[in-house]
Motif scaffolding. Structure first.
Motif, PDB file in Angstrom:
ATOM      1  N   MET A  26       1.114   0.882  -8.770  1.00 19.95           N
ATOM      2  CA  MET A  26      -0.511   0.917  -9.116  1.00 19.95           C
ATOM      3  C   MET A  26      -0.904   2.017  -7.958  1.00 19.95           C
ATOM      4  SD  MET A  26      -2.035  -2.475  -7.731  1.00 19.95           S
ATOM      5  CE  MET A  26      -3.845  -2.026  -7.823  1.00 19.95           C
ATOM      6  N   ALA A  27      -0.278   2.339  -7.011  1.00 21.57           N
ATOM      7  CA  ALA A  27      -0.777   3.281  -6.112  1.00 21.57           C
ATOM      8  C   ALA A  27      -0.217   4.771  -6.372  1.00 21.57           C
ATOM      9  CB  ALA A  27      -0.494   3.056  -4.669  1.00 21.57           C
ATOM     10  N   LEU A  28       0.704   4.790  -7.409  1.00 22.93           N
ATOM     11  CA  LEU A  28       1.483   5.917  -7.546  1.00 22.93           C
ATOM     12  C   LEU A  28       1.256   6.548  -9.003  1.00 22.93           C
ATOM     13  CD1 LEU A  28       5.018   4.967  -6.385  1.00 22.93           C
ATOM     14  CD2 LEU A  28       3.769   6.606  -5.285  1.00 22.93           C
ATOM     15  N   GLU A  80      -0.093  15.323   3.500  1.00 28.60           N
ATOM     16  CA  GLU A  80      -0.927  16.028   2.533  1.00 28.60           C
ATOM     17  C   GLU A  80      -2.457  15.658   2.766  1.00 28.60           C
ATOM     18  OE1 GLU A  80       2.115  15.404   2.063  1.00 28.60           O
ATOM     19  OE2 GLU A  80       2.334  15.573  -0.196  1.00 28.60           O
ATOM     20  N   THR A  81      -2.577  14.292   2.698  1.00 26.33           N
ATOM     21  CA  THR A  81      -3.754  13.671   2.810  1.00 26.33           C
ATOM     22  C   THR A  81      -4.559  14.209   4.450  1.00 26.33           C
ATOM     23  OG1 THR A  81      -2.706  11.970   1.669  1.00 26.33           O
ATOM     24  CG2 THR A  81      -4.878  11.363   2.536  1.00 26.33           C
ATOM     25  N   GLU A  82      -3.669  14.300   5.313  1.00 29.80           N
ATOM     26  CA  GLU A  82      -4.223  14.831   6.414  1.00 29.80           C
ATOM     27  C   GLU A  82      -5.089  16.020   6.182  1.00 29.80           C
ATOM     28  OE1 GLU A  82      -1.061  15.155   9.163  1.00 29.80           O
ATOM     29  OE2 GLU A  82      -1.471  13.096   9.986  1.00 29.80           O
ATOM     30  N   SER A 114     -11.353  10.704  -2.261  1.00 28.53           N
ATOM     31  CA  SER A 114     -10.289   9.876  -2.861  1.00 28.53           C
ATOM     32  C   SER A 114      -8.660  10.511  -3.068  1.00 28.53           C
ATOM     33  CB  SER A 114     -10.673   9.371  -4.413  1.00 28.53           C
ATOM     34  OG  SER A 114      -9.518   8.318  -4.824  1.00 28.53           O
ATOM     35  N   ASN A 115      -7.953   9.694  -2.700  1.00 28.91           N
ATOM     36  CA  ASN A 115      -6.570  10.230  -3.119  1.00 28.91           C
ATOM     37  C   ASN A 115      -5.882   9.052  -4.202  1.00 28.91           C
ATOM     38  OD1 ASN A 115      -3.686  10.904  -2.944  1.00 28.91           O
ATOM     39  ND2 ASN A 115      -3.365   9.692  -1.161  1.00 28.91           N
ATOM     40  N   PRO A 116      -6.591   9.216  -5.370  1.00 29.85           N
ATOM     41  CA  PRO A 116      -5.871   8.346  -6.331  1.00 29.85           C
ATOM     42  C   PRO A 116      -4.557   8.261  -6.734  1.00 29.85           C
ATOM     43  CG  PRO A 116      -7.030   9.985  -7.430  1.00 29.85           C
ATOM     44  CD  PRO A 116      -6.899  10.321  -5.960  1.00 29.85           C
ATOM     45  N   PRO A 117      -3.974   7.336  -7.443  1.00 26.14           N
ATOM     46  CA  PRO A 117      -2.627   7.563  -8.029  1.00 26.14           C
ATOM     47  C   PRO A 117      -2.689   8.525  -8.944  1.00 26.14           C
ATOM     48  CG  PRO A 117      -3.777   5.468  -8.756  1.00 26.14           C
ATOM     49  CD  PRO A 117      -4.593   6.149  -7.833  1.00 26.14           C
ATOM     50  N   TYR A 118      -1.738   9.591  -8.876  1.00 27.35           N
ATOM     51  CA  TYR A 118      -1.902  10.979  -9.779  1.00 27.35           C
ATOM     52  C   TYR A 118      -0.694  11.338 -10.295  1.00 27.35           C
ATOM     53  CZ  TYR A 118      -0.943  12.959  -5.293  1.00 27.35           C
ATOM     54  OH  TYR A 118      -0.324  13.394  -3.882  1.00 27.35           O
ATOM     55  N   ALA A 150     -17.657   7.058   0.623  1.00 21.89           N
ATOM     56  CA  ALA A 150     -16.879   6.183   0.241  1.00 21.89           C
ATOM     57  C   ALA A 150     -15.317   6.554   0.009  1.00 21.89           C
ATOM     58  CB  ALA A 150     -17.420   5.543  -1.172  1.00 21.89           C
ATOM     59  N   ASP A 151     -14.313   5.755   0.200  1.00 20.41           N
ATOM     60  CA  ASP A 151     -13.213   6.112   0.269  1.00 20.41           C
ATOM     61  C   ASP A 151     -12.668   5.439  -1.043  1.00 20.41           C
ATOM     62  OD1 ASP A 151     -10.289   6.478   0.075  1.00 20.41           O
ATOM     63  OD2 ASP A 151      -9.970   5.395   2.021  1.00 20.41           O
ATOM     64  N   ILE A 152     -12.261   5.971  -2.216  1.00 14.45           N
ATOM     65  CA  ILE A 152     -11.898   5.088  -3.355  1.00 14.45           C
ATOM     66  C   ILE A 152     -10.410   4.888  -3.673  1.00 14.45           C
ATOM     67  CG2 ILE A 152     -12.359   4.998  -5.997  1.00 14.45           C
ATOM     68  CD1 ILE A 152     -14.814   4.946  -4.154  1.00 14.45           C
ATOM     69  N   GLY A 153     -10.007   3.954  -3.806  1.00 15.69           N
ATOM     70  CA  GLY A 153      -8.525   3.483  -3.865  1.00 15.69           C
ATOM     71  C   GLY A 153      -8.022   3.717  -2.235  1.00 15.69           C
ATOM     72  N   THR A 154      -8.534   2.990  -1.192  1.00 20.26           N
ATOM     73  CA  THR A 154      -8.242   3.142  -0.004  1.00 20.26           C
ATOM     74  C   THR A 154      -6.752   2.702   0.447  1.00 20.26           C
ATOM     75  OG1 THR A 154      -9.321   2.900   2.235  1.00 20.26           O
ATOM     76  CG2 THR A 154      -8.988   0.583   0.749  1.00 20.26           C
ATOM     77  N   GLY A 155      -6.085   1.790  -0.243  1.00 15.23           N
ATOM     78  CA  GLY A 155      -4.811   1.618   0.271  1.00 15.23           C
ATOM     79  C   GLY A 155      -4.744   0.907   1.705  1.00 15.23           C
ATOM     80  N   SER A 156      -3.814   1.701   2.428  1.00 12.44           N
ATOM     81  CA  SER A 156      -3.720   1.272   3.822  1.00 12.44           C
ATOM     82  C   SER A 156      -4.967   1.658   4.513  1.00 12.44           C
ATOM     83  CB  SER A 156      -2.555   2.026   4.480  1.00 12.44           C
ATOM     84  OG  SER A 156      -2.992   3.667   4.681  1.00 12.44           O
ATOM     85  N   GLY A 157      -6.051   2.284   4.068  1.00 10.02           N
ATOM     86  CA  GLY A 157      -7.551   2.503   4.566  1.00 10.02           C
ATOM     87  C   GLY A 157      -7.330   4.086   5.521  1.00 10.02           C
ATOM     88  N   ILE A 158      -6.263   4.755   5.467  1.00  8.81           N
ATOM     89  CA  ILE A 158      -5.970   5.960   6.286  1.00  8.81           C
ATOM     90  C   ILE A 158      -7.370   6.796   5.819  1.00  8.81           C
ATOM     91  CG2 ILE A 158      -3.832   6.045   6.507  1.00  8.81           C
ATOM     92  CD1 ILE A 158      -3.522   8.032   4.303  1.00  8.81           C
ATOM     93  N   ILE A 159      -7.881   7.118   4.919  1.00  7.18           N
ATOM     94  CA  ILE A 159      -8.959   7.970   4.691  1.00  7.18           C
ATOM     95  C   ILE A 159     -10.234   7.359   5.418  1.00  7.18           C
ATOM     96  CG2 ILE A 159     -10.575   9.052   3.177  1.00  7.18           C
ATOM     97  CD1 ILE A 159      -8.024   9.404   1.165  1.00  7.18           C
ATOM     98  N   ALA A 160     -10.727   6.181   5.036  1.00  2.00           N
ATOM     99  CA  ALA A 160     -11.896   5.564   5.488  1.00  2.00           C
ATOM    100  C   ALA A 160     -11.728   5.306   7.108  1.00  2.00           C
ATOM    101  CB  ALA A 160     -11.843   4.111   4.746  1.00  2.00           C
ATOM    102  N   CYS A 178       0.899  -1.162   0.269  1.00  4.43           N
ATOM    103  CA  CYS A 178      -0.002  -0.162  -0.040  1.00  4.43           C
ATOM    104  C   CYS A 178       0.783   1.258   0.039  1.00  4.43           C
ATOM    105  CB  CYS A 178      -0.752   0.105   1.402  1.00  4.43           C
ATOM    106  SG  CYS A 178      -0.129   0.080   2.800  1.00  4.43           S
ATOM    107  N   LEU A 179       0.314   2.305  -0.303  1.00  4.75           N
ATOM    108  CA  LEU A 179       0.863   3.692  -0.358  1.00  4.75           C
ATOM    109  C   LEU A 179       1.198   4.057   1.046  1.00  4.75           C
ATOM    110  CD1 LEU A 179       1.673   5.695  -2.477  1.00  4.75           C
ATOM    111  CD2 LEU A 179      -0.205   7.073  -1.345  1.00  4.75           C
ATOM    112  N   ILE A 180       2.318   4.514   1.435  1.00  4.91           N
ATOM    113  CA  ILE A 180       2.751   4.980   2.888  1.00  4.91           C
ATOM    114  C   ILE A 180       2.051   6.234   3.238  1.00  4.91           C
ATOM    115  CG2 ILE A 180       4.426   6.201   4.164  1.00  4.91           C
ATOM    116  CD1 ILE A 180       6.564   4.050   2.772  1.00  4.91           C
ATOM    117  N   PRO A 181       1.169   6.426   4.094  1.00  2.00           N
ATOM    118  CA  PRO A 181       0.340   7.666   4.356  1.00  2.00           C
ATOM    119  C   PRO A 181       1.342   8.976   4.237  1.00  2.00           C
ATOM    120  CG  PRO A 181      -0.133   6.221   6.058  1.00  2.00           C
ATOM    121  CD  PRO A 181       0.985   5.557   5.275  1.00  2.00           C
ATOM    122  N   ARG A 182       0.897  10.022   3.591  1.00  5.68           N
ATOM    123  CA  ARG A 182       1.471  11.394   3.546  1.00  5.68           C
ATOM    124  C   ARG A 182       0.820  12.375   4.345  1.00  5.68           C
ATOM    125  NH1 ARG A 182       3.960   7.738   0.369  1.00  5.68           N
ATOM    126  NH2 ARG A 182       5.292   8.337  -1.226  1.00  5.68           N
TER     127      ARG A 182
END
Ligand code: GLN
Length: 287
Positions: free
Chosen positions: A214-216, A96-98, A190-194, A121-131, A90-94
């Protein structure tokens, strides 16, 4: 034998030589000793027992030589005041997402009644931080979390359990799992890959060799996920409804245009982060 300050001095010069962040040694040793930064600074003159010194040097070398992220060595990262398990799936929490969380909560309070029963809904939840963070901060929400990666969903489930929140996890691409079961939501985050594919070559191998591609990355201009999310969004968003995206600096105008095109009556708002960068785009449909 080495004192704590000597071990840290060794680490920072070793890491500097390898072109890494010199402060990584402090983070690694804090985690290893189970101490806060203040506690560690207060014990700088203490001897580091031989076994701990060996473990510390090993982890500093792992980061310095193999470019393993310190969060993978420690096994966790802090996000919005909570600890999240992370690994290479999963992506490491950053940080900015806070800020996405903070603004999403502010906007939610303004747009919806305090006693409304809302779904998020949290789309592309990765580690789940947003959800997980939204479920902890706003316990009345019903939370859904989607990811394409089964392995990421495993981590997200671990984090939901660790923070004692109920989340419905769905495997699939972006909005597809919601659409397949006819689910509509009030809040979509969502914090999708961008990151544009072409940025890969100048990025640090700490990121490119250890975090999932795929997360980046998301196509030539990094906007592929936003395009798909915006196009399908009208089908899954209730009215009133709130959308919040994290974006890469410089992408906000394009993402705002995509949201305006698919939600013509929405108020679209570009939000700057504490560093003055355009890092969030929100859309609000009033009713
Ligand atoms: N939503 C997760 C996060 O914010 C994962 C994001 C991603 O993989 N692009 O960290």
């Amino acid at each position: 034998m080495m004192k704590i300050y000597e071990a840290l001095k060794w680490a920072s010069s070793f890491l500097r030589e390898k072109g890494r962040d010199e402060n990584a040694g402090e983070w690694l040793l804090m985690a290893q000793l189970g101490k806060t930064r203040a506690q560690m600074l207060a014990s700088m003159q203490d001897e580091l027992p031989a076994l701990l010194l060996e473990q510390f040097q090993e982890s500093v070398r792992k980061h310095g030589i193999e470019a393993v992220p310190i969060q993978h060595i420690i096994g966790s990262e802090e996000f919005y005041g909570r600890t999240f398990t992370v690994n290479g799936d999963c992506l490491i929490p950053r940080p900015e997402t806070e800020e996405l969380i903070y603004h999403a909560i502010e906007k939610k309070k303004k747009l919806f009644a305090a006693d409304a029963n809302l779904t998020l809904a949290d789309i592309g939840t990765g580690s789940g931080i947003i959800a997980v963070t939204m479920a902890c901060e706003q316990p009345e929400l019903s939370v859904f979390a989607v990811d394409l990666s089964d392995k990421a969903l495993e981590i997200a489930k671990t984090n939901a359990a660790a923070h004692d929140v109920q989340i419905t996890f769905m495997q699939g691409n972006l909005l597809d799992p919601l659409m397949e079961c006819g689910k509509k939501v009030d809040i979509l985050l969502s914090n999708p890959p961008y990151i544009p594919e072409s940025d890969r070559e100048w990025m640090s191998e700490v990121v490119t060799d250890h975090e999932p591609s795929m997360a980046l990355f998301a196509g030539e201009d990094g906007l592929d996920c936003y395009r798909e999310l915006a196009a399908k969004m009208p089908e899954v968003l209730n009215r009133p409804g709130l959308v919040g995206f994290e974006v890469g600096a410089g992408q906000s105008e394009s993402v705002a245009a995509l949201l305006k095109a698919s939600l013509p009556d929405a108020d679209v708002d570009i939000v700057f982060d504490i560093n003055g960068k355009d890092r969030m785009v929100f859309a609000e449909i009033k009713q």
